[in-house]
Design a protein around this motif. Structure first.
Motif, PDB file in Angstrom:
ATOM      1  N   GLN A   4       0.680  -1.495   0.263  1.00 47.60           N
ATOM      2  CA  GLN A   4      -0.144  -0.174  -0.260  1.00 47.60           C
ATOM      3  C   GLN A   4       0.627   1.226   0.062  1.00 47.60           C
ATOM      4  O   GLN A   4       0.561   2.271  -0.685  1.00 47.60           O
ATOM      5  CB  GLN A   4      -1.016  -0.415   1.061  1.00 47.60           C
ATOM      6  N   ARG A   5       1.970   1.363   0.555  1.00 48.12           N
ATOM      7  CA  ARG A   5       2.904   2.275   1.325  1.00 48.12           C
ATOM      8  C   ARG A   5       3.438   2.614  -0.518  1.00 48.12           C
ATOM      9  O   ARG A   5       3.432   3.397  -1.178  1.00 48.12           O
ATOM     10  CB  ARG A   5       4.215   2.502   1.789  1.00 48.12           C
ATOM     11  N   ALA A   6       3.675   1.879  -1.433  1.00 53.55           N
ATOM     12  CA  ALA A   6       4.749   1.835  -2.269  1.00 53.55           C
ATOM     13  C   ALA A   6       3.943   1.761  -3.557  1.00 53.55           C
ATOM     14  O   ALA A   6       4.054   2.927  -3.962  1.00 53.55           O
ATOM     15  CB  ALA A   6       5.032   0.074  -2.778  1.00 53.55           C
ATOM     16  N   PHE A   7       2.855   1.674  -3.625  1.00 50.65           N
ATOM     17  CA  PHE A   7       1.135   1.641  -4.234  1.00 50.65           C
ATOM     18  C   PHE A   7       0.980   3.429  -4.183  1.00 50.65           C
ATOM     19  O   PHE A   7       0.940   4.590  -5.268  1.00 50.65           O
ATOM     20  CB  PHE A   7       0.678   1.371  -3.591  1.00 50.65           C
ATOM     21  N   ILE A   8       0.811   3.800  -3.064  1.00 49.27           N
ATOM     22  CA  ILE A   8       0.065   5.227  -2.845  1.00 49.27           C
ATOM     23  C   ILE A   8       2.116   6.031  -3.197  1.00 49.27           C
ATOM     24  O   ILE A   8       1.965   7.124  -3.681  1.00 49.27           O
ATOM     25  CB  ILE A   8       0.167   6.079  -1.168  1.00 49.27           C
ATOM     26  N   THR A   9       3.218   6.057  -3.116  1.00 51.24           N
ATOM     27  CA  THR A   9       4.045   7.031  -3.246  1.00 51.24           C
ATOM     28  C   THR A   9       4.675   6.726  -4.998  1.00 51.24           C
ATOM     29  O   THR A   9       4.515   8.158  -5.321  1.00 51.24           O
ATOM     30  CB  THR A   9       5.516   5.757  -2.726  1.00 51.24           C
ATOM     31  N   ALA A  10       3.970   5.438  -5.754  1.00 52.37           N
ATOM     32  CA  ALA A  10       4.106   5.693  -7.155  1.00 52.37           C
ATOM     33  C   ALA A  10       3.253   6.847  -7.686  1.00 52.37           C
ATOM     34  O   ALA A  10       3.246   7.566  -8.564  1.00 52.37           O
ATOM     35  CB  ALA A  10       4.115   3.649  -7.635  1.00 52.37           C
ATOM     36  N   ILE A  11       1.711   6.097  -6.952  1.00 48.88           N
ATOM     37  CA  ILE A  11       0.292   7.305  -7.462  1.00 48.88           C
ATOM     38  C   ILE A  11       0.953   8.391  -7.804  1.00 48.88           C
ATOM     39  O   ILE A  11       0.810   9.682  -8.169  1.00 48.88           O
ATOM     40  CB  ILE A  11      -0.246   6.604  -6.711  1.00 48.88           C
ATOM     41  N   SER A  12       1.326   9.032  -5.998  1.00 48.26           N
ATOM     42  CA  SER A  12       1.518  10.327  -5.482  1.00 48.26           C
ATOM     43  C   SER A  12       2.700  11.124  -6.668  1.00 48.26           C
ATOM     44  O   SER A  12       2.947  11.911  -6.867  1.00 48.26           O
ATOM     45  CB  SER A  12       1.723  10.392  -4.268  1.00 48.26           C
ATOM     46  N   ARG A  13       3.455  10.748  -7.462  1.00 45.20           N
ATOM     47  CA  ARG A  13       4.306  11.043  -8.138  1.00 45.20           C
ATOM     48  C   ARG A  13       4.031  11.059  -9.510  1.00 45.20           C
ATOM     49  O   ARG A  13       4.789  11.932 -10.306  1.00 45.20           O
ATOM     50  CB  ARG A  13       6.342  10.443  -7.975  1.00 45.20           C
ATOM     51  N   LEU A  14       3.468  10.308  -9.758  1.00 46.75           N
ATOM     52  CA  LEU A  14       2.972   9.540 -11.317  1.00 46.75           C
ATOM     53  C   LEU A  14       1.818  10.588 -11.468  1.00 46.75           C
ATOM     54  O   LEU A  14       2.057  11.517 -12.828  1.00 46.75           O
ATOM     55  CB  LEU A  14       2.523   8.452 -11.266  1.00 46.75           C
ATOM     56  N   ILE A  15       1.201  11.215 -10.357  1.00 44.84           N
ATOM     57  CA  ILE A  15      -0.492  12.207 -10.995  1.00 44.84           C
ATOM     58  C   ILE A  15       0.142  13.189 -11.492  1.00 44.84           C
ATOM     59  O   ILE A  15      -0.338  13.911 -12.205  1.00 44.84           O
ATOM     60  CB  ILE A  15      -1.270  11.723  -9.819  1.00 44.84           C
ATOM     61  N   PRO A  16       1.343  13.729 -10.481  1.00 44.76           N
ATOM     62  CA  PRO A  16       1.634  14.578 -11.038  1.00 44.76           C
ATOM     63  C   PRO A  16       2.473  15.638 -11.896  1.00 44.76           C
ATOM     64  O   PRO A  16       2.189  16.234 -12.896  1.00 44.76           O
ATOM     65  CB  PRO A  16       2.575  15.624  -9.079  1.00 44.76           C
ATOM     66  N   SER A  49       7.800   5.064 -11.938  1.00 43.91           N
ATOM     67  CA  SER A  49       6.451   5.036 -10.889  1.00 43.91           C
ATOM     68  C   SER A  49       6.453   3.849 -11.244  1.00 43.91           C
ATOM     69  O   SER A  49       5.660   2.683 -10.568  1.00 43.91           O
ATOM     70  CB  SER A  49       5.197   6.387 -11.105  1.00 43.91           C
ATOM     71  N   PHE A  50       5.814   3.826 -12.471  1.00 42.56           N
ATOM     72  CA  PHE A  50       5.412   2.389 -13.460  1.00 42.56           C
ATOM     73  C   PHE A  50       6.193   1.362 -12.582  1.00 42.56           C
ATOM     74  O   PHE A  50       5.809  -0.045 -12.844  1.00 42.56           O
ATOM     75  CB  PHE A  50       4.969   2.433 -14.331  1.00 42.56           C
ATOM     76  N   SER A  51       7.805   1.758 -12.847  1.00 40.97           N
ATOM     77  CA  SER A  51       8.877   0.452 -12.470  1.00 40.97           C
ATOM     78  C   SER A  51       8.486   0.242 -10.690  1.00 40.97           C
ATOM     79  O   SER A  51       7.692  -1.313 -10.592  1.00 40.97           O
ATOM     80  CB  SER A  51      10.020   0.993 -12.331  1.00 40.97           C
ATOM     81  N   VAL A  52       8.166   1.306 -10.208  1.00 38.32           N
ATOM     82  CA  VAL A  52       7.966   0.921  -9.121  1.00 38.32           C
ATOM     83  C   VAL A  52       6.129   0.052  -8.269  1.00 38.32           C
ATOM     84  O   VAL A  52       6.401  -1.263  -7.595  1.00 38.32           O
ATOM     85  CB  VAL A  52       7.757   2.058  -7.769  1.00 38.32           C
ATOM     86  N   LEU A  53       5.630   0.385  -9.338  1.00 34.75           N
ATOM     87  CA  LEU A  53       3.784  -0.734  -9.384  1.00 34.75           C
ATOM     88  C   LEU A  53       4.766  -1.624  -9.642  1.00 34.75           C
ATOM     89  O   LEU A  53       3.674  -2.878  -8.897  1.00 34.75           O
ATOM     90  CB  LEU A  53       2.648   0.425  -9.986  1.00 34.75           C
ATOM     91  N   ALA A  54       4.808  -1.829 -11.400  1.00 42.28           N
ATOM     92  CA  ALA A  54       5.721  -3.363 -11.782  1.00 42.28           C
ATOM     93  C   ALA A  54       6.339  -3.872 -10.748  1.00 42.28           C
ATOM     94  O   ALA A  54       5.727  -5.464 -10.098  1.00 42.28           O
ATOM     95  CB  ALA A  54       5.601  -2.931 -13.010  1.00 42.28           C
ATOM     96  N   TYR A  55       7.023  -3.522 -10.224  1.00 45.49           N
ATOM     97  CA  TYR A  55       7.938  -4.071  -9.106  1.00 45.49           C
ATOM     98  C   TYR A  55       7.202  -4.871  -8.167  1.00 45.49           C
ATOM     99  O   TYR A  55       7.230  -6.068  -7.898  1.00 45.49           O
ATOM    100  CB  TYR A  55       9.122  -3.611  -8.505  1.00 45.49           C
ATOM    101  N   GLU A  56       5.814  -4.045  -7.716  1.00 46.26           N
ATOM    102  CA  GLU A  56       5.416  -4.109  -6.194  1.00 46.26           C
ATOM    103  C   GLU A  56       4.460  -5.603  -6.541  1.00 46.26           C
ATOM    104  O   GLU A  56       3.878  -6.225  -5.868  1.00 46.26           O
ATOM    105  CB  GLU A  56       4.364  -3.539  -5.811  1.00 46.26           C
TER     106      GLU A  56
END
Length: 63
Positions: A4-16, A49-56
């Motif tokens: 959940q933390r990794a997802f929020i971190t990736a999304i918080s960088r991807l959306i802006p 951001s996509f790589s963090v999501l894919a990794y998780e």
């Protein structure tokens, strides 16, 4: 819990980054202030951001 933390971190960088990209294309006003990196930096942020999501996701599937 880490997923959940990794997802929020990736999304918080991807959306802006996506918002800036869209804003630049829609309101393409040229001003005096320029940010170092430009579109290359936005692409790198999106790729990270996509790589963090894919990794998780892959880590959760195969473990």
């Amino acid at each position: 819990m880490y997923f959940q933390r990794a997802f929020i971190t990736a999304i918080s960088r991807l959306i802006p980054a996506i918002m800036i990209w869209k804003g630049r294309s829609k309101f393409s006003k040229q001003g005096d202030y320029k940010v170092v990196g430009g579109n290359v930096l936005l692409i790198l942020i999106c790729l990270f951001s996509f790589s963090v999501l894919a990794y998780e996701i892959l880590r959760r599937v195969f473990i």
